[in-house]
Design a protein around this motif. Structure first.
Motif, short mmCIF file in Angstrom:
data_model
loop_
_atom_site.label_atom_id
_atom_site.label_comp_id
_atom_site.label_asym_id
_atom_site.label_seq_id
_atom_site.Cartn_x
_atom_site.Cartn_y
_atom_site.Cartn_z
N LYS A 14 0.83 -1.21 0.00
CA LYS A 14 0.00 0.00 0.00
C LYS A 14 0.86 1.26 0.00
CE LYS A 14 -4.19 -1.78 2.19
NZ LYS A 14 -5.15 -1.62 3.30
N PHE A 15 1.95 1.24 0.76
CA PHE A 15 2.81 2.42 0.81
C PHE A 15 3.40 2.70 -0.57
CE2 PHE A 15 6.80 4.63 1.52
CZ PHE A 15 6.45 5.60 2.45
N PHE A 16 3.85 1.67 -1.28
CA PHE A 16 4.42 1.86 -2.61
C PHE A 16 3.36 2.33 -3.60
CE2 PHE A 16 5.61 0.15 -6.79
CZ PHE A 16 6.82 0.79 -6.97
N THR A 17 2.15 1.78 -3.51
CA THR A 17 1.06 2.20 -4.41
C THR A 17 0.71 3.66 -4.22
OG1 THR A 17 0.15 -0.05 -4.41
CG2 THR A 17 -1.31 1.74 -5.09
N PRO A 46 5.21 6.92 -13.19
CA PRO A 46 4.95 6.29 -11.87
C PRO A 46 3.94 5.16 -11.94
CG PRO A 46 5.00 8.68 -11.67
CD PRO A 46 5.01 8.38 -13.13
N LEU A 47 2.94 5.28 -12.80
CA LEU A 47 1.97 4.20 -12.95
C LEU A 47 2.60 2.99 -13.64
CD1 LEU A 47 -1.24 6.20 -13.97
CD2 LEU A 47 -0.40 5.59 -11.69
N TRP A 48 3.49 3.25 -14.63
CA TRP A 48 4.20 2.12 -15.25
C TRP A 48 5.06 1.40 -14.22
CZ3 TRP A 48 0.92 2.83 -18.54
CH2 TRP A 48 0.83 3.87 -19.45
N LEU A 49 5.73 2.16 -13.35
CA LEU A 49 6.56 1.54 -12.32
C LEU A 49 5.73 0.69 -11.37
CD1 LEU A 49 9.29 1.26 -10.85
CD2 LEU A 49 8.74 3.37 -9.60
N TRP A 50 4.57 1.18 -11.00
CA TRP A 50 3.66 0.44 -10.12
C TRP A 50 3.28 -0.90 -10.76
CZ3 TRP A 50 -2.08 2.29 -9.48
CH2 TRP A 50 -2.79 1.37 -8.71
N LYS A 51 2.84 -0.87 -12.02
CA LYS A 51 2.40 -2.10 -12.69
C LYS A 51 3.59 -3.03 -12.95
CE LYS A 51 -1.71 -0.43 -12.78
NZ LYS A 51 -1.40 0.97 -12.40
N HIS A 91 -4.80 -5.63 -12.03
CA HIS A 91 -3.76 -4.67 -12.37
C HIS A 91 -3.41 -4.70 -13.86
CE1 HIS A 91 -3.12 -4.37 -8.01
NE2 HIS A 91 -2.48 -3.24 -8.26
N LEU A 92 -3.49 -5.86 -14.47
CA LEU A 92 -3.22 -5.94 -15.91
C LEU A 92 -4.30 -5.20 -16.70
CD1 LEU A 92 -1.97 -9.63 -16.37
CD2 LEU A 92 -0.64 -7.52 -16.56
#
Length: 350
Positions: A14-17, A46-51, A91-92
């Motif tokens: 959650k913290f990373f998201t 940042p969204l690419w990094l999350w996925k 997430h995909l």
């Protein structure tokens, strides 16, 4: 505040998201205001990094599970793995949606109804995931958000394609309904937290924790609602605020969520196949953090209560012996008590 509690209850996922969402919410208004001239592919980084971390973590976890047959017989391990796979599937779909949004903004060649198709497919998947999560006592926060906002996704797609010409205040009616219900839930929780201190058999630590969590939710809800109202008025040309100003309340909400993630223990142990709590793994990798984890901070020092608690704990209980012949009560010092010998010895037969 105890550092040990931080290490025990920290939720890294959650913290990373929330950190990725915060960084994205900083870059997006800068791009909309023309402060930076990056392409939207870079703004969405940042969204690419999350996925990417989600896909990488799931791939490593599945490979470790497949290479260790002994885990296949563990029921809890199978439940954790299924929960991770469901999360990866959602997430995909989000990843495909974000790619289509980026490409549509850059080229303008796609209809928005086509762009929103991954979110439409996400609705049945999220409903099934919610049912499965409730049956297995799993966290389904993202799944609930995706399932209850399906009508909102349809309205936004129709408005962007100019099939409907409503004002954005009307288009976002499903969002207002959801926020109203969420507000009622928060108010009920606040009332319960205020009544909680008068509940019998409740420790003072639980009272402070309930009040603190209620204040946290207020700090999340009020700025987020302010952000939504300002954004809707901006796209309806009812105000001329810059997007940086409009996104400031959202930053406050995301920062609060990041703080709450430090005390929301949970997460799936199969991410990256670590098979243990993330902080335990971190303490094993960095032993010097163990010293920091044994430090506690007391910002509200209460000498009287602490003295009373220590005095109650330090008072030893004296052993009591009743001597029937003399009809006297004898109190012995701690550690000196021993059971009296029986007056009659019973010899066991051979």
């Amino acid at each position: 505040m105890k550092s040990r509690d931080l290490f025990e209850n920290f939720n890294p996922s959650k913290f990373f998201t929330y950190a990725c969402l915060l960084l994205f919410s900083i870059l997006l208004p800068l791009r909309l205001d023309g402060v930076i001239q990056w392409t939207y592919w870079a703004v969405f980084a940042p969204l690419w990094l999350w996925k990417f971390m989600v896909i990488l973590g799931a791939s490593v976890g599945v490979s470790i599970w497949a290479s260790n047959p002994q885990y296949h017989a563990e029921r809890e391990a199978c439940v954790e793995l299924k929960a991770m796979l469901i999360s990866v599937g959602i997430h995909l779909l989000l990843f495909v949606f974000e790619i289509l949004v980026c490409d549509s903004i850059e080229t303008g060649e796609h209809a928005w109804m086509l762009v929103f198709i991954p979110l439409f497919f996400m609705f049945p998947v999220s409903v099934v995931a919610c049912v499965w999560g409730f049956r297995h006592d799993r966290s389904v926060e993202l799944e609930i958000l995706c399932s209850v906002n399906i009508l909102q996704f349809i309205f936004i797609a129709l408005r962007l394609d100019k099939i409907i010409h409503w004002q954005w205040q009307v288009v976002l009616v499903p969002l207002w309904v959801f926020m109203s219900i969420f507000c009622l839930i928060i108010l009920c929780y606040i009332i319960w937290s205020l009544l909680h201190p008068w509940t019998p058999n409740v420790a003072s630590g639980q009272q402070r924790a309930s009040l603190s969590e209620a204040m946290m939710w207020i700090t999340i809800y009020v700025p987020f609602l302010t952000f939504e109202v300002l954004l809707v008025h901006r796209v309806d040309d009812l105000n001329a605020f810059s997007y940086k100003t409009i996104f400031v309340p959202l930053w406050l909400s995301l920062l609060t969520l990041m703080i709450m993630a430090c005390w929301q223990k949970g997460g799936n142990y199969w991410w990256f196949g670590i098979r243990r709590d993330f902080c335990q793994l971190l303490l094993n990798i960095c032993p010097f953090l163990r010293e920091y984890g044994n430090i506690s901070y007391d910002f509200c020092h209460e000498d009287s209560e602490d003295d009373e608690e220590t005095s109650d704990q330090e008072v030893p209980k004296l052993a009591v012996i009743w001597r029937k012949d003399d009809k006297k009560v004898i109190r012995q010092s701690p550690g000196a008590y021993s059971l009296p010998h029986p007056k009659v010895d019973i010899n066991m037969p051979d």
